[in-house]
Design an enzyme around this catalytic site. Sequence first.
Site, PDB file in Angstrom:
ATOM      1  N   PHE A 141       0.960  -1.320  -0.005  1.00 42.06           N
ATOM      2  CA  PHE A 141       0.072  -0.178   0.101  1.00 42.06           C
ATOM      3  C   PHE A 141       0.913   1.180  -0.069  1.00 42.06           C
ATOM      4  O   PHE A 141       1.406   1.546   0.962  1.00 42.06           O
ATOM      5  CB  PHE A 141      -1.048  -0.005   1.262  1.00 42.06           C
ATOM      6  CG  PHE A 141      -1.858   1.266   1.232  1.00 42.06           C
ATOM      7  CD1 PHE A 141      -3.099   0.882   0.262  1.00 42.06           C
ATOM      8  CD2 PHE A 141      -1.434   2.448   1.574  1.00 42.06           C
ATOM      9  CE1 PHE A 141      -4.059   2.162   0.147  1.00 42.06           C
ATOM     10  CE2 PHE A 141      -2.367   3.464   1.528  1.00 42.06           C
ATOM     11  CZ  PHE A 141      -3.734   3.505   0.886  1.00 42.06           C
ATOM     12  N   ASP A 226       9.479   2.967   1.839  1.00 42.83           N
ATOM     13  CA  ASP A 226       8.270   3.717   2.195  1.00 42.83           C
ATOM     14  C   ASP A 226       8.321   3.601   3.626  1.00 42.83           C
ATOM     15  O   ASP A 226       7.692   2.559   3.820  1.00 42.83           O
ATOM     16  CB  ASP A 226       7.185   3.190   1.102  1.00 42.83           C
ATOM     17  CG  ASP A 226       5.940   4.093   1.315  1.00 42.83           C
ATOM     18  OD1 ASP A 226       5.852   4.927   2.611  1.00 42.83           O
ATOM     19  OD2 ASP A 226       4.793   3.941   0.981  1.00 42.83           O
ATOM     20  N   LYS A 255       3.047  10.900   7.261  1.00 41.79           N
ATOM     21  CA  LYS A 255       2.193  10.849   8.304  1.00 41.79           C
ATOM     22  C   LYS A 255       2.917  11.611   9.434  1.00 41.79           C
ATOM     23  O   LYS A 255       2.576  12.826   9.711  1.00 41.79           O
ATOM     24  CB  LYS A 255       2.061   9.303   8.543  1.00 41.79           C
ATOM     25  CG  LYS A 255       1.239   8.707   7.653  1.00 41.79           C
ATOM     26  CD  LYS A 255       0.669   7.278   8.226  1.00 41.79           C
ATOM     27  CE  LYS A 255       0.071   6.236   7.070  1.00 41.79           C
ATOM     28  NZ  LYS A 255      -1.231   6.675   6.525  1.00 41.79           N
TER      29      LYS A 255
HETATM   30  C1  LIG Z   1       3.169   3.021   3.652  1.00 42.03           C
HETATM   31  C2  LIG Z   1       2.292   3.791   3.138  1.00 42.03           C
HETATM   32  N1  LIG Z   1       2.650   4.667   1.985  1.00 42.03           N
HETATM   33  C3  LIG Z   1       1.674   5.772   1.558  1.00 42.03           C
HETATM   34  C4  LIG Z   1       0.605   5.952   2.204  1.00 42.03           C
HETATM   35  C5  LIG Z   1      -0.181   6.978   1.591  1.00 42.03           C
HETATM   36  O1  LIG Z   1      -0.274   8.201   2.632  1.00 42.03           O
HETATM   37  P1  LIG Z   1      -1.520   9.202   2.318  1.00 42.03           P
HETATM   38  O2  LIG Z   1      -2.747   8.617   2.840  1.00 42.03           O
HETATM   39  O3  LIG Z   1      -0.880  10.405   3.233  1.00 42.03           O
HETATM   40  O4  LIG Z   1      -1.344   9.666   1.090  1.00 42.03           O
HETATM   41  C6  LIG Z   1       0.358   5.165   3.388  1.00 42.03           C
HETATM   42  C7  LIG Z   1      -0.895   5.505   3.926  1.00 42.03           C
HETATM   43  O5  LIG Z   1      -1.362   4.608   4.391  1.00 42.03           O
HETATM   44  C8  LIG Z   1       1.212   4.224   3.771  1.00 42.03           C
HETATM   45  O6  LIG Z   1       0.732   3.489   4.828  1.00 42.03           O
END
Ligand SMILES: Cc1ncc(COP(=O)(O)O)c(C=O)c1O
Length: 400
Positions: A141, A226, A255
């Site tokens: 994700f 990530d 986040k």
């Molecule tokens: C690992 C990871 N990458 C990217 C995102 C996307 O972040 P955003 O919701 O701020 O676009 C998330 C969101 O849960 C995430 O857990």
Amino acid sequence: MNATEKLIASAEAHTAHTYHPLPVVVATADGAWLTDVEGRRYLDLLAGYSALNFGHRNRRLVDAAKAQLERVTLTSRAFHHDRFAAFCSELAELCGMELVLPMNTGAEAVETAVKTARKWGYRVKGVPAEMAKIVVAGNNFHGRTTTLISFSTDAEARADYGPYTPGFEIVPFGDLTAMRAAVTENTVAVLLEPIQGEAGVLVPAAGYLPAVRELTRERNVLFVADEIQSGLGRTGRTFACEHENVVPDVYVLGKALGGGVVPVSAVVSSAEVLGVFRPGEHGSTFGGNPLACAVALEVIAMLRTGEYQARAAELGARLHRELGKLTATGSATAVRGRGLWAGVDIAPAQGTGREISEKLMHRGVLVKDTHGPTIRIAPPLVISEKDLDWGLAQLAAVLR
Ligand SMILES: Cc1ncc(COP(=O)(O)O)c(C=O)c1O
């Protein structure tokens, strides 16, 4: 209808139904606690999917935001502002890197990392035009943009959004043989969550991340981590990669970087990698704005103390000890995680993840299900031992 029902009905009448929230309407929050519109209190064991690592309305972060609100909040990148240099240099230092490219949301930062890797591939590695490939993991994700869902394996996240962006190769998470086979001379990056959050807090086998590091180094491929959900203290270290002594080429952060106050994200890397950009080639009106920088600077200062990482490690040991009892008694079929972060697979006889989340809500504890039987637990790192114990006792009671 009571106030809660009225507000939920009104929200449902006026919003696209992209979420299925628990039926609780929050009015105020403090630390690890939320209060709803009817004055009921709830212990927050989700922390905005790790956006609230430092708790709700953390005093230091609120003060930093308030002070900045009285000075300047937005310049766009058309002008310099006086918090920008410190934000970039201190974030780079926290990451042991050289350059920072600030964005706002997590998805934007991952998109930025994809663009960075492709540009690096063409300009530095010498990949032929339009041939760049990025290897990603199944069950990933990384966000909700058209490109990011193009390499999702979640049917719901992808359906009816095609045509999809090409240039991605999906291999099973944890499968090194498949990754080795997928990496070719046109591969510019391997993009991974070091621990897969949305998938249910999946921790890869020991040795996987170091092997990916070795492979990417050998094959001149960027390792893009990530750490949007796993980073900034959650696992007991600043970065989840640290547990395996791995330093990626690129960190993607989001986040908690915004302290639960404002959206702040960033791509952080070396001068060789982020140095590929020239003016006009990428940007964001809000990325690196003064308010975002002021809050993020305070977040970085808090992480520098090591206090939050230590707390996540210590309370995490307690969390996993307690959750281990659920598997021992058969209430849960599996518990995974690291630090103050866990995915719990509820035994089918106990109900679905959603049913357990609703039962917990009625006992004053908020968690959220993910993928059927799994619930995710990620309390704010500032939660007290006593509150954590109480929250876990409610879970044990629900599962009895
Ligand atoms: C690992 C990871 N990458 C990217 C995102 C996307 O972040 P955003 O919701 O701020 O676009 C998330 C969101 O849960 C995430 O857990």
